[in-house]
Design an enzyme around this catalytic site. Structure first.
Site, PDB file in Angstrom:
ATOM      1  CE  LYS A 111      29.369  19.425 -24.833  1.00 48.44           C
ATOM      2  NZ  LYS A 111      28.701  18.131 -25.062  1.00 48.44           N
ATOM      3  CE  LYS A 194      32.038   8.441 -19.071  1.00 44.24           C
ATOM      4  NZ  LYS A 194      31.590   8.922 -17.791  1.00 44.24           N
ATOM      5  CE  LYS A 197      24.199  10.016 -15.853  1.00 40.80           C
ATOM      6  NZ  LYS A 197      24.409  11.303 -15.234  1.00 40.80           N
TER       7      LYS A 197
HETATM    8  P1  ATP Z   1      27.974   9.924 -18.148  1.00 40.39           P
HETATM    9  O1  ATP Z   1      29.257   9.898 -18.895  1.00 40.39           O
HETATM   10  O2  ATP Z   1      27.278   8.640 -18.105  1.00 40.39           O
HETATM   11  O3  ATP Z   1      27.109  11.052 -18.573  1.00 40.39           O
HETATM   12  P2  ATP Z   1      28.847  11.391 -15.973  1.00 40.39           P
HETATM   13  O4  ATP Z   1      30.168  11.129 -15.363  1.00 40.39           O
HETATM   14  O5  ATP Z   1      28.747  12.592 -16.836  1.00 40.39           O
HETATM   15  O6  ATP Z   1      28.370  10.111 -16.667  1.00 40.39           O
HETATM   16  P3  ATP Z   1      27.476  11.531 -13.467  1.00 40.39           P
HETATM   17  O7  ATP Z   1      26.067  11.167 -13.274  1.00 40.39           O
HETATM   18  O8  ATP Z   1      27.821  12.828 -12.893  1.00 40.39           O
HETATM   19  O9  ATP Z   1      27.680  11.501 -14.990  1.00 40.39           O
HETATM   20  O10 ATP Z   1      28.438  10.410 -12.923  1.00 40.39           O
HETATM   21  C1  ATP Z   1      28.262   9.849 -11.673  1.00 40.39           C
HETATM   22  C2  ATP Z   1      29.398   8.933 -11.345  1.00 40.39           C
HETATM   23  O11 ATP Z   1      29.451   7.814 -12.236  1.00 40.39           O
HETATM   24  C3  ATP Z   1      30.794   9.569 -11.419  1.00 40.39           C
HETATM   25  O12 ATP Z   1      31.490   9.241 -10.231  1.00 40.39           O
HETATM   26  C4  ATP Z   1      31.447   8.929 -12.617  1.00 40.39           C
HETATM   27  O13 ATP Z   1      32.834   8.828 -12.457  1.00 40.39           O
HETATM   28  C5  ATP Z   1      30.785   7.563 -12.618  1.00 40.39           C
HETATM   29  N1  ATP Z   1      30.776   6.939 -13.944  1.00 40.39           N
HETATM   30  C6  ATP Z   1      30.209   7.446 -15.074  1.00 40.39           C
HETATM   31  N2  ATP Z   1      30.348   6.591 -16.093  1.00 40.39           N
HETATM   32  C7  ATP Z   1      31.030   5.509 -15.616  1.00 40.39           C
HETATM   33  C8  ATP Z   1      31.481   4.268 -16.203  1.00 40.39           C
HETATM   34  N3  ATP Z   1      31.248   3.967 -17.465  1.00 40.39           N
HETATM   35  N4  ATP Z   1      32.133   3.387 -15.413  1.00 40.39           N
HETATM   36  C9  ATP Z   1      32.358   3.661 -14.113  1.00 40.39           C
HETATM   37  N5  ATP Z   1      31.961   4.805 -13.502  1.00 40.39           N
HETATM   38  C10 ATP Z   1      31.303   5.721 -14.240  1.00 40.39           C
END
Ligand code: ATP
Ligand code: LTN
Length: 330
Positions: A111, A194, A197
């Site tokens: 970031k 990966k 969102k």
């Molecule tokens: P994003 O990158 O999609 O914004 P995030 O990790 O910021 O995801 P969270 O909603 O807090 O958003 O994530 C919830 C869970 O989903 C966490 O345990 C994270 O490790 C898991 N996760 C996020 N993206 C993936 C992925 N592509 N594959 C497997 N697990 C994931």
């Protein structure tokens, strides 16, 4: 009974990566462990959010937790900002966390690189300490998350170990639970990234749990594939490996069965079958999301916050006593 704690942010749309990497395991583990599943809205505000959208997404995420199979009669489902202890413990743990270790967090470094560091909020820098508070407040044994959270979890462990060493045994040191398959579901549009969102350009590569059938078909149809034609698990062919992993996890078929199913078939067929399986998987979830009314949701979140708070209060009290934080003796 041992405890698990996990959470997701009420930002953007929940996608298949979130489900296969995390939510799915929460559901599987909730009967073996005393479980706490949190909607981490205080993490969400480390980046700018529209208040109306944040409020709506918080409720939507709670509905999704319940609709994928979290049972509120056996698990505690709650919203982070409803339990004030999370922020109070964060201050305390801030005094055990080190600038250097937070500066090494890759999420923060990415970031800081993208934006100018001056424009990243102090809250964003401190995000991992809030996450450590979430986990340590519940004396958590196991934290089921996707692989991207591994570094944050290591930090939570280090903070717990340091606090216990300096002030006496106060926190359980948590262990990560990262699935062997599905820990990192890749974007359909770019299999080197990966599924995410929070990555603005990546909507096309991301199957959302609330996507309709047309969107699911379109996204799989446009999914990137590798050169070659053979459909088998092979980590060096990232795109196909990712698609097969999704198929394997959603159908419950073994890797050998999946390969046998697609033997002699082409990529177009793989994409069609994947779309069918995914649509069939999402439909009942989406129906359940629509079926949870506001009153029912309020009751579940209120009960969740009360249960969570009782435990959080006891841990916070212990931590304050360990530190000598005493005031008026009642
Ligand atoms: P994003 O990158 O999609 O914004 P995030 O990790 O910021 O995801 P969270 O909603 O807090 O958003 O994530 C919830 C869970 O989903 C966490 O345990 C994270 O490790 C898991 N996760 C996020 N993206 C993936 C992925 N592509 N594959 C497997 N697990 C994931
Ligand atoms: N940072 C996590 C969300 C999160 C979390 C937690 C996960 C906040 N607090 C405590 C497990 C335990 C993420 O997935 N982005």
């Amino acid at each position: 009974m041992k405890r698990i704690f996990s959470g997701a942010q009420p930002t953007g749309n929940v996608h298949l990566g979130n489900y296969l990497g995390a939510l799915r395991n929460w559901v599987a583990l909730q009967r073996e462990y005393e479980s706490f599943f949190c909607i981490v809205n205080l993490h969400a505000i480390t980046l700018p959010q529209d208040p109306k959208i944040l409020a709506a997404k918080t409720r939507e995420l709670a509905r999704i937790y319940l609709s994928v199979g979290i049972d509120p009669n056996i698990s505690t489902v709650f919203v982070q900002s409803d339990v004030a202890e999370h922020t109070e413990l964060t201050w305390i743990l801030n005094c055990s966390a080190r600038m250097g270790e937070l500066e090494r967090m890759t999420q923060f470094k990415d970031k800081a690189r993208k934006q100018q560091e001056e424009n990243v909020s102090v809250g964003y820098f401190d995000y991992p300490v809030l996450m450590a508070s979430d986990i340590l407040l519940y004396q958590t044994n196991l934290v089921p998350v996707g692989e991207d959270q591994k570094q944050h979890l290591e930090l939570a462990r280090d903070i717990a170990i340091r606090f216990n060493r300096d002030y006496g045994q106060t926190f359980v040191v948590p262990e990560p639970f990262i699935p062997k398959v599905g820990a990192r579901i890749m974007s359909l549009a770019d299999p080197t990234k990966k599924m995410s969102k929070s990555d603005e350009e990546s909507e096309a590569g991301c199957i959302m749990l609330l996507d309709d059938a047309d969107a699911v078909r379109r996204k799989f149809k446009r999914a990137v594939t590798d050169s070659g034609t053979e459909i088998r698990f092979d980590e060096s062919r990232r795109a196909i490996n990712n698609l097969l992993t999704i198929y394997h996890l959603l159908t419950g078929k073994s890797a050998a069965e999946v390969e046998a199913h697609f033997s002699g078939k082409g990529y177009a067929r793989l994409k069609e079958d994947l779309a069918d399986v995914t649509i069939g998987f999402l439909k009942p979830i989406q129906e359940r999301v629509r079926g949870i009314d506001d009153d029912k949701l309020d009751a579940i979140l209120k009960q969740g916050a009360e249960k969570a708070e009782a435990i959080a209060r006891a841990t916070l009290k212990h931590a304050k006593e360990s530190l000598g934080l005493v005031g008026a003796r009642k």
